[in-house]
Write a protein that holds these residues in place. Sequence first.
Motif, PDB file in Angstrom:
ATOM      1  N   GLU A  43      29.545  -9.518  -1.412  1.00 15.49           N
ATOM      2  CA  GLU A  43      29.486  -8.870  -2.711  1.00 15.49           C
ATOM      3  C   GLU A  43      29.467  -9.919  -3.830  1.00 15.49           C
ATOM      4  OE1 GLU A  43      31.779  -4.669  -1.664  1.00 15.49           O
ATOM      5  OE2 GLU A  43      32.685  -6.100  -3.046  1.00 15.49           O
ATOM      6  N   ARG A  44      28.959  -9.480  -4.965  1.00 17.39           N
ATOM      7  CA  ARG A  44      28.960 -10.361  -6.128  1.00 17.39           C
ATOM      8  C   ARG A  44      30.407 -10.565  -6.600  1.00 17.39           C
ATOM      9  NH1 ARG A  44      24.222  -9.375 -10.396  1.00 17.39           N
ATOM     10  NH2 ARG A  44      23.183  -9.407  -8.351  1.00 17.39           N
ATOM     11  N   GLU A  45      30.757 -11.823  -6.908  1.00 15.88           N
ATOM     12  CA  GLU A  45      32.130 -12.121  -7.299  1.00 15.88           C
ATOM     13  C   GLU A  45      32.185 -12.923  -8.590  1.00 15.88           C
ATOM     14  OE1 GLU A  45      34.044 -14.355  -4.207  1.00 15.88           O
ATOM     15  OE2 GLU A  45      32.588 -15.993  -4.276  1.00 15.88           O
ATOM     16  N   PHE A  46      33.266 -12.714  -9.297  1.00 19.07           N
ATOM     17  CA  PHE A  46      33.505 -13.408 -10.561  1.00 19.07           C
ATOM     18  C   PHE A  46      33.761 -14.888 -10.310  1.00 19.07           C
ATOM     19  CE2 PHE A  46      34.954 -13.909 -14.842  1.00 19.07           C
ATOM     20  CZ  PHE A  46      36.029 -14.774 -14.791  1.00 19.07           C
ATOM     21  N   VAL A  47      33.179 -15.731 -11.158  1.00 20.43           N
ATOM     22  CA  VAL A  47      33.396 -17.175 -11.068  1.00 20.43           C
ATOM     23  C   VAL A  47      34.135 -17.680 -12.307  1.00 20.43           C
ATOM     24  CG1 VAL A  47      32.277 -19.428 -10.937  1.00 20.43           C
ATOM     25  CG2 VAL A  47      31.344 -17.499  -9.641  1.00 20.43           C
ATOM     26  N   ALA A  48      33.569 -17.407 -13.474  1.00 22.72           N
ATOM     27  CA  ALA A  48      34.152 -17.915 -14.709  1.00 22.72           C
ATOM     28  C   ALA A  48      33.600 -17.120 -15.883  1.00 22.72           C
ATOM     29  CB  ALA A  48      33.848 -19.398 -14.881  1.00 22.72           C
ATOM     30  N   ALA A  49      34.319 -17.184 -16.999  1.00 20.94           N
ATOM     31  CA  ALA A  49      33.849 -16.508 -18.206  1.00 20.94           C
ATOM     32  C   ALA A  49      34.353 -17.242 -19.429  1.00 20.94           C
ATOM     33  CB  ALA A  49      34.306 -15.050 -18.235  1.00 20.94           C
ATOM     34  N   ILE A  50      33.682 -17.006 -20.542  1.00 22.37           N
ATOM     35  CA  ILE A  50      34.070 -17.630 -21.791  1.00 22.37           C
ATOM     36  C   ILE A  50      33.911 -16.629 -22.926  1.00 22.37           C
ATOM     37  CG2 ILE A  50      31.739 -18.585 -22.132  1.00 22.37           C
ATOM     38  CD1 ILE A  50      33.143 -21.020 -23.487  1.00 22.37           C
ATOM     39  N   GLY A  55      36.464 -19.559 -27.648  1.00 26.24           N
ATOM     40  CA  GLY A  55      36.439 -20.577 -26.612  1.00 26.24           C
ATOM     41  C   GLY A  55      37.367 -20.309 -25.445  1.00 26.24           C
ATOM     42  N   ASN A  56      38.053 -19.172 -25.438  1.00 28.63           N
ATOM     43  CA  ASN A  56      38.915 -18.859 -24.298  1.00 28.63           C
ATOM     44  C   ASN A  56      38.095 -18.752 -23.023  1.00 28.63           C
ATOM     45  OD1 ASN A  56      41.035 -18.713 -26.075  1.00 28.63           O
ATOM     46  ND2 ASN A  56      41.054 -16.489 -26.185  1.00 28.63           N
ATOM     47  N   THR A  57      38.682 -19.214 -21.934  1.00 25.70           N
ATOM     48  CA  THR A  57      37.991 -19.184 -20.659  1.00 25.70           C
ATOM     49  C   THR A  57      38.871 -18.570 -19.578  1.00 25.70           C
ATOM     50  OG1 THR A  57      38.743 -21.435 -20.194  1.00 25.70           O
ATOM     51  CG2 THR A  57      36.535 -21.189 -21.146  1.00 25.70           C
ATOM     52  N   ALA A  58      38.225 -18.134 -18.519  1.00 25.44           N
ATOM     53  CA  ALA A  58      38.938 -17.623 -17.355  1.00 25.44           C
ATOM     54  C   ALA A  58      38.169 -18.053 -16.114  1.00 25.44           C
ATOM     55  CB  ALA A  58      39.049 -16.099 -17.399  1.00 25.44           C
ATOM     56  N   TYR A  59      38.903 -18.288 -15.046  1.00 24.25           N
ATOM     57  CA  TYR A  59      38.285 -18.791 -13.834  1.00 24.25           C
ATOM     58  C   TYR A  59      38.826 -18.062 -12.605  1.00 24.25           C
ATOM     59  CZ  TYR A  59      36.963 -22.684 -16.828  1.00 24.25           C
ATOM     60  OH  TYR A  59      36.440 -23.445 -17.844  1.00 24.25           O
ATOM     61  N   PHE A  67      35.387 -26.256 -11.694  1.00 31.63           N
ATOM     62  CA  PHE A  67      34.331 -25.735 -12.566  1.00 31.63           C
ATOM     63  C   PHE A  67      34.861 -25.615 -13.996  1.00 31.63           C
ATOM     64  CE2 PHE A  67      31.831 -23.064  -9.194  1.00 31.63           C
ATOM     65  CZ  PHE A  67      31.774 -24.181  -8.362  1.00 31.63           C
ATOM     66  N   THR A  68      33.972 -25.848 -14.954  1.00 32.92           N
ATOM     67  CA  THR A  68      34.329 -25.714 -16.361  1.00 32.92           C
ATOM     68  C   THR A  68      33.238 -24.951 -17.102  1.00 32.92           C
ATOM     69  OG1 THR A  68      35.519 -27.822 -16.312  1.00 32.92           O
ATOM     70  CG2 THR A  68      34.945 -26.920 -18.470  1.00 32.92           C
ATOM     71  N   ALA A  69      33.636 -23.879 -17.776  1.00 31.62           N
ATOM     72  CA  ALA A  69      32.702 -23.102 -18.585  1.00 31.62           C
ATOM     73  C   ALA A  69      32.782 -23.572 -20.033  1.00 31.62           C
ATOM     74  CB  ALA A  69      33.027 -21.615 -18.503  1.00 31.62           C
ATOM     75  N   SER A  70      31.629 -23.635 -20.686  1.00 34.65           N
ATOM     76  CA  SER A  70      31.596 -24.047 -22.083  1.00 34.65           C
ATOM     77  C   SER A  70      30.447 -23.338 -22.780  1.00 34.65           C
ATOM     78  CB  SER A  70      31.437 -25.564 -22.199  1.00 34.65           C
ATOM     79  OG  SER A  70      30.226 -25.978 -21.597  1.00 34.65           O
ATOM     80  N   GLY A  71      30.483 -23.373 -24.110  1.00 28.08           N
ATOM     81  CA  GLY A  71      29.439 -22.708 -24.873  1.00 28.08           C
ATOM     82  C   GLY A  71      28.950 -23.558 -26.015  1.00 28.08           C
ATOM     83  N   ASP A  72      27.701 -23.361 -26.379  1.00 31.65           N
ATOM     84  CA  ASP A  72      27.113 -24.013 -27.544  1.00 31.65           C
ATOM     85  C   ASP A  72      26.528 -22.893 -28.392  1.00 31.65           C
ATOM     86  OD1 ASP A  72      25.504 -25.298 -29.426  1.00 31.65           O
ATOM     87  OD2 ASP A  72      25.001 -26.923 -28.055  1.00 31.65           O
ATOM     88  N   VAL A 104      36.957  -8.923 -24.627  1.00 31.75           N
ATOM     89  CA  VAL A 104      37.886  -9.217 -23.547  1.00 31.75           C
ATOM     90  C   VAL A 104      37.106  -9.581 -22.293  1.00 31.75           C
ATOM     91  CG1 VAL A 104      39.696  -8.286 -22.067  1.00 31.75           C
ATOM     92  CG2 VAL A 104      39.632  -7.680 -24.497  1.00 31.75           C
ATOM     93  N   ILE A 105      37.568 -10.603 -21.622  1.00 29.11           N
ATOM     94  CA  ILE A 105      36.930 -11.004 -20.371  1.00 29.11           C
ATOM     95  C   ILE A 105      37.193  -9.957 -19.293  1.00 29.11           C
ATOM     96  CG2 ILE A 105      37.033 -12.679 -18.486  1.00 29.11           C
ATOM     97  CD1 ILE A 105      37.494 -14.840 -20.619  1.00 29.11           C
TER      98      ILE A 105
END
Length: 125
Positions: A43-50, A55-59, A67-72, A104-105
């Motif tokens: 099944e599809r699974e959650f990896v990370a979110a921002i 800039g809050n992140t979840a893993y 792993f590191t999530a980031s945004g521009d 909300v993530i």
Amino acid sequence: VQLQASGGGLVQAGGSLRLTCAASGRTVSSNVMAWFRQAAGKEREFVAAIVRSGGNTAYADFVKGRFTASGDNAKNTVSLQMNSLKPEDTAVYYCAARRAAMTVIHRSPRGYDYWGQGTQVTVSS
């Protein structure tokens, strides 16, 4: 196409890859963007979110510290830097976005309104 993922490929165990997701159209205003993955037969699974505004992140536990999530926001892109890759990280990785009002993530695929086409990541042992 509102989400365009890129950066997948073949890498040896212990190597690194960087995935990038470009938002366009409605997803430019999405605040929560995430990465999911789906291995063959699973099944599809959650990896990370921002959360792009703060800039809050979840893993997921299995990627913490690797792993590191980031945004521009200027480029309307989010990225996923993947280090210390393992063969079990092999999957198709998808970029997803919640509609603009959501802040909300969400860790379930059902929480996301827009999906990119996926990019294959293969880690050889």
